[in-house]
Design a protein around this motif. Structure first.
Motif, short mmCIF file in Angstrom:
data_model
loop_
_atom_site.label_atom_id
_atom_site.label_comp_id
_atom_site.label_asym_id
_atom_site.label_seq_id
_atom_site.Cartn_x
_atom_site.Cartn_y
_atom_site.Cartn_z
N SER A 9 0.88 -1.12 0.29
CA SER A 9 0.23 0.37 -0.05
C SER A 9 1.00 1.05 0.14
O SER A 9 1.72 1.24 0.31
N LEU A 10 1.13 2.28 -0.92
CA LEU A 10 1.23 3.42 -0.93
C LEU A 10 0.82 4.30 0.39
O LEU A 10 -0.53 4.66 0.80
N ARG A 11 1.23 4.56 1.67
CA ARG A 11 1.43 4.75 2.64
C ARG A 11 2.22 4.35 3.76
O ARG A 11 2.84 4.36 3.58
N PRO A 12 2.09 5.84 4.70
CA PRO A 12 3.32 5.66 5.67
C PRO A 12 3.21 4.42 6.61
O PRO A 12 2.68 4.12 6.43
N GLY A 13 4.78 4.10 6.59
CA GLY A 13 4.53 2.49 7.29
C GLY A 13 5.09 1.26 6.19
O GLY A 13 5.42 0.39 6.78
N ASP A 14 4.86 1.36 5.33
CA ASP A 14 4.85 0.49 4.14
C ASP A 14 6.02 0.80 3.49
O ASP A 14 6.69 1.42 2.98
N GLU A 15 6.89 -0.54 3.97
CA GLU A 15 8.20 -0.19 3.05
C GLU A 15 8.72 -0.91 2.23
O GLU A 15 9.91 -2.06 1.82
N THR A 16 7.82 -1.63 1.30
CA THR A 16 7.85 -2.03 0.79
C THR A 16 8.73 -1.67 -0.76
O THR A 16 8.08 -0.40 -0.99
N VAL A 17 9.93 -2.04 -1.69
CA VAL A 17 10.47 -1.80 -2.48
C VAL A 17 10.21 -1.85 -3.27
O VAL A 17 9.39 -2.82 -4.03
N LEU A 18 9.95 -0.66 -4.57
CA LEU A 18 9.13 -0.55 -6.00
C LEU A 18 10.23 -1.50 -6.65
O LEU A 18 11.53 -1.68 -6.96
N GLU A 19 9.82 -2.28 -7.46
CA GLU A 19 10.65 -2.79 -8.57
C GLU A 19 9.41 -2.36 -9.64
O GLU A 19 8.36 -2.69 -10.18
#
Length: 392
Positions: A338-348
Motif C-alpha cells: 500500500s502507498l502509505r506511511p510505514g509500508d517499506e515495500t521497495v518498488l520494483e
C-alpha cells in the motif's frame, strides 16, 4: 479445448515461483481458495466462487489440482490446461447441504490422496471465500496435519507482472477511458443516476472496436451531491441537480485484469473553492507519480503526496494507493503493498498500483486516480485521460 489466455510457460513460471515461496515456509501443500489466485495458478475462470472451491499445490506434483463443484468441472476443462487427474469435482450434495456434508470433507480426501494429510499445509485464512467452518472441517478431517496461515503467499508472487499481464492491463485501460467518457457525457441536470451507471456499464462490456470487456470486480462507484465525501457509494434513482459534484470510479477489465480510473465532475459551473481543491489533488498525484521508481519505498511515494498537500495546510491520513491487477468480486486489489506511511515495500519494475488520492470535506469531495506500472524510467500511467475537474 481450453481457451488460452496465457502460454503454458506463463503458468509454469507462476507455479515454480509459488513453490519457491512454499519451500521457504517449509510447506508440503498449499490450498488456495481466493478465486484470483486460483486463476493466476491455473487459468480457471468462472462465476462459481459463491460455493467452496480451491486449488491445491504440492511440492512433488507438476500440476496443481483444481477442486470444485461437479457442475463446474467442465468450466475447469474449458478454461485451464489441467489434465483430467488434476480436476477433482465434488458431488452436489456437498453444496449447502442439510446433511452432515461439507466441501472441505472432499478437499481433505484430496489432500489425503495426494499424500500430504500429515504434512504442513498452507491455508488462505483471511481470504473472502474461506470460512471459519472450512477451517474447522479440515482440522476435524486431518488431525495429523499442521496448518499454516499463508493468506498472501500467492498474492506476493502476483505483485510483479509479466509483459503479457501488462498488455491486458493496458487493454483494460482503453476500456476505462471509453467508460469514463460515457459517464461524463451522460451526467447532466435532470438525468437519473442509473442512466449514467447504465452508460458506464454498457461501455465496460462493449470494450473497444478490437476487443470486448469483462465484468469488473467492483461496480462503478458514483457518489454525488452531498455524498461525495463518502467514496464507496453506488448509484440511485435520484436525478442529478445543478450544483452536484459527482465522483466516478470505475475499471475496465480484460481477462480479469483491471486498470481503475477515477475522476470528479460537477453539474454546472464548479465553485472556485472546488476548482482550487481539485488543482491541489492534481499537483499531489503528479508529485507522487514523479516519486515512483524502482528502489524507492511505497511510503516514500505517499510522502511526496503528503508533503505537497501540506503546503496548503491539508492533512490526509488514509493510504493513497495499493497494488492491484488480477481480481474477482469484491475487490481488484492484491492486498499486499500500500502507498502509505510505514509500508517499506521497495518498488520494483513491473509492479502495478492504483493511486487514488482524494480530498473530502463536509460539503464536497474531489477524487482523481491513476493506475501505473513501475518501469525502469519511473511510473507509466496506463490510462491517457485528462487530469482535471470536469463540468457538465
Amino acid at each position: 479445448m481450453p481457451s488460452a489466455v496465457f502460454d503454458s510457460s506463463e503458468y509454469e513460471r507462476r507455479i515454480a515461483r509459488t513453490k519457491e515461496r512454499m519451500a521457504e515456509r517449509e510447506l508440503d501443500a498449499l490450498f488456495v481458495s481466493d478465486p484470483a489466485n486460483m486463476n493466476y495458478l491455473t487459468g480457471y475462470d468462472g462465476w462459481s466462487f459463491y460455493v467452496h472451491q480451491g486449488v491445491v499445490v504440492t511440492q512433488d506434483r507438476d500440476e496443481p489440482v483444481w477442486v470444485g463443484r461437479d457442475m463446474d468441472g467442465n468450466g475447469a476443462r474449458a478454461t485451464t490446461s489441467l489434465g483430467e487427474e488434476s480436476i477433482r469435482p465434488y458431488s452436489d450434495d456437498h453444496v449447502q447441504s442439510p446433511h452432515d456434508l461439507h466441501p472441505m470433507d472432499f478437499v481433505a480426501a484430496v489432500l489425503e490422496d495426494l499424500g500430504v494429510a500429515d504434512g504442513r499445509i498452507g491455508l488462505e485464512m483471511d481470504a473472502y471465500y474461506f470460512t471459519a467452518k472450512s477451517y474447522t472441517r479440515l482440522q476435524q478431517n486431518l488431525p495429523e496435519a499442521e496448518f499454516e496461515d499463508t493468506t498472501l503467499l500467492v498474492n506476493w508472487v502476483r505483485i510483479k507482472k509479466s509483459d503479457a499481464e501488462l498488455e491486458y492491463m493496458r487493454q483494460a485501460a482503453r476500456i476505462s477511458e471509453n467508460a469514463m467518457d460515457a459517464g461524463l457525457d451522460t451526467i447532466a441536470e435532470g438525468v437519473p443516476e442509473y442512466e449514467a451507471a447504465e452508460a458506464i456499464y454498457s461501455t465496460l462490456i462493449d470494450g473497444t472496436e478490437e476487443y470486448g470487456g469483462d465484468y469488473p470486480s467492483i461496480v462503478p462507484l458514483m457518489p454525488s451531491g452531498d455524498h461525495t465525501g463518502t467514496p464507496h457509494l453506488t448509484w440511485t434513482d435520484r436525478r442529478f441537480e445543478n450544483g452536484d459534484p459527482v465522483i466516478i470510479e470505475l475499471s475496465g477489465c480484460r481477462h480479469r485484469y483491471h486498470s481503475p480510473l477515477a475522476r470528479t465532475t460537477y453539474v454546472g459551473d464548479p465553485p472556485e473553492e472546488m476548482q482550487y481543491r481539485a488543482e491541489i489533488v492534481v499537483e499531489g498525484i503528479e508529485a507522487a507519480l514523479d516519486a515512483a521508481e524502482p528502489g524507492v519505498t511505497a511510503e516514500a511515494v505517499e510522502k511526496a503526496w503528503r508533503d505537497t498537500i501540506a503546503k496548503y495546510d491539508i492533512e490526509k491520513k488514509d493510504r493513497i494507493g495499493y497494488s492491484m491487477g488480477l481480481g474477482y468480486p469484491p475487490d481488484w486489489g492484491e492486498h499486499t503493498a500500500s502507498l502509505r506511511p510505514g509500508d517499506e515495500t521497495v518498488l520494483e519494475e513491473n509492479m502495478t498500483f492504483h493511486m487514488i488520492p482524494g480530498l473530502w470535506f463536509d460539503d464536497f469531495g474531489v477524487e482523481l486516480s491513476e493506475t501505473f506500472v513501475v518501469t525502469s524510467n519511473g511510473a507509466e500511467t496506463l490510462a491517457n485521460f485528462p487530469r482535471e475537474l470536469f463540468s457538465t
